[in-house]
Design an enzyme around this catalytic site. Structure first.
Site, PDB file in Angstrom:
ATOM      1  CE1 TYR A 141      -3.620   2.665   0.788  1.00 26.86           C
ATOM      2  CE2 TYR A 141      -1.945   3.541   2.260  1.00 26.86           C
ATOM      3  CZ  TYR A 141      -3.133   3.686   1.572  1.00 26.86           C
ATOM      4  OH  TYR A 141      -3.830   4.866   1.668  1.00 26.86           O
ATOM      5  CG  ASP A 242       5.769   4.248   1.245  1.00 24.68           C
ATOM      6  OD1 ASP A 242       5.906   4.997   2.225  1.00 24.68           O
ATOM      7  OD2 ASP A 242       4.659   3.963   0.754  1.00 24.68           O
TER       8      ASP A 242
END
Length: 426
Positions: A141, A242
């Site tokens: 995600y 990320d």
């Protein structure tokens, strides 16, 4: 508080306007607590979606906000600079891996992912190559904006309904070896094959290091990350990490990539950057990437958010990082990890529990049936905690300042839910 107006007209995240979930009226927050309108206090098990690592109403952060707002709350960053931004970037560059030298300040985590993807695309464009694809793994995600959604699992995520509208990228199988398990070399096979097959069209690999967050709260073995870095080097592909959820101590290391002792080409940070006070993020990259991007046809990086480097947000971020620099987070997250290691395995005997796992200040109970959100949220509030589960995942990412009694209260509330069949769907 006009809860009926809220119910009729305000659209909350991931909720239906047809049958809205109950919202609990919060009138204040301090330390690790939300204060409800009726006077009850709830231990926040979520750090307000993983951001408020120092808790609420922190005097050091409050003072930074008060001081800055008397000077200037906002100025554009085009052709203008200011001390809050300069000082923040100095602090960031001292914290992140030492190959990262250039900071692009952005608005939110999703935007920092967008920025990182644009950097990678523009990097290859400047080198005279068209590389329109990104390689990532399933169960990931990366945010709710369109480019961020395009590198989020297209089949098993909250964004699957956008399939067909989003650019189609390349997804390898996600690692199966858990963080605490013995490494299985077969875990890297599919990723390696896909990189070998597509590397000439791949601008970058993007991954959440060590912890896949909203895609499944999966904690994977650091060796996978080490081998991904090695393969990116071998095939000449950029690596974007990320660290929006994992950065600033959440996993017990300052950044998730430190568990594997690797360095990315681009790193995204957000959430805890301001400890949840203001929205702010950053995409941080190497000199080689930055100079290549700016040496291309455009002559600059083609992105410029209106609220980039907002002085108020930068001031609070500086104060948050000052607290990180003191180092107390290390003992705090270690204590939380030890409590999860002691308490969560005791829940494994419940038939509803498929797995329990933990790392740093992250604790996860994966269930065999999806949660029934309305009754389970009500039960948590009645037990004096705020936990926001989704799907088959009841997870905790509490503020670092939580004491043992707070963690025990959170886990006891989860156990109460496991003993309440109405909290789960058939």
């Amino acid at each position: 508080m006009d809860l009926e107006f809220d119910r009729q007209h305000i659209w909350h995240p991931y909720t239906s306007t047809i049958d809205p979930l109950t919202c609990y009226p919060v009138v204040g927050a301090r330390d690790v607590y939300f204060q409800l309108e009726d006077g009850r206090e709830l231990v926040d098990g979520m750090s307000s979606w993983w951001a408020a690592i120092h808790g609420y109403n922190h005097p050091h952060l409050n003072a930074a906000a008060h001081s800055q707002i008397d000077k200037m709350s906002h100025v554009m960053f085009g052709g203008i600079t200011h001390d809050p931004a300069i000082n923040l970037c100095k602090r960031l560059l001292k914290m992140v891996p030492d190959n990262l030298e250039h900071v692009f300040l952005a608005d939110s985590g999703s935007v920092s992912v967008e920025v990182s993807l644009k950097m990678a695309l523009q990097y290859w464009h400047a080198k005279g190559e068209k590389r329109p694809k990104f390689l990532t793994v399933r169960d990931g995600y990366h945010g709710d904006t369109f480019a961020a959604m395009s590198v989020t699992d297209p089949n098993h995520s909250m964004h699957s309904l956008y399939k067909g509208f989003l650019p189609e990228h390349i997804f390898a199988e996600s690692p199966k070896t858990g963080f605490w398990d013995d490494w299985q070399q077969s875990d890297i096979d599919d990723f390696k094959q896909k990189l070998y097959q597509h590397h000439t069209e791949v601008a970058a690999v993007i991954l959440e290091p060590i912890v896949q967050g909203a895609g499944g709260m999966r904690l994977y073995n650091p060796e996978f990350l080490r081998q991904v870095r090695s393969l990116c080097d071998e095939f000449g592909v950029l690596l974007i990490l990320d660290e929006i959820a994992t950065g600033f101590g959440r996993t017990g290391k300052l950044f998730g990539c430190e568990h594997a002792n690797i360095k990315p080409d681009i790193m995204c940070v957000g959430k805890a950057l301001t400890s949840g006070y203001m929205t702010l993020s950053a995409s941080i990259t190497t000199k080689e990437v930055a100079m290549t991007v700016c040496g291309g046809e455009a002559g600059c990086f083609m992105h410029g958010p209106t609220f980039m480097a907002n002085p108020l947000a930068c001031s609070v971020a500086n104060a948050s990082l000052e607290l990180i620099e003191k180092g107390e987070w290390q003992g705090q997250t270690k204590q939380i990890e030890q409590l999860f290691a002691e308490l969560l395995p005791k829940l494994n005997h419940y038939d509803l529990v498929k797995d329990t796992r933990w790392l740093g200040a992250i604790g996860v109970v994966e269930t065999t049936r999806p949660v029934n959100m309305e009754p389970i949220q009500k039960l948590f509030v009645e037990h004096g905690v705020y936990i926001r589960p989704f799907g088959k995942l009841i997870y905790m990412m509490p503020p670092f300042i939580c004491k043992p009694e707070h963690i025990e209260k959170l886990v006891k509330a989860i156990e109460a839910a496991l003993n309440s069949p109405e909290c789960f769907l058939d």
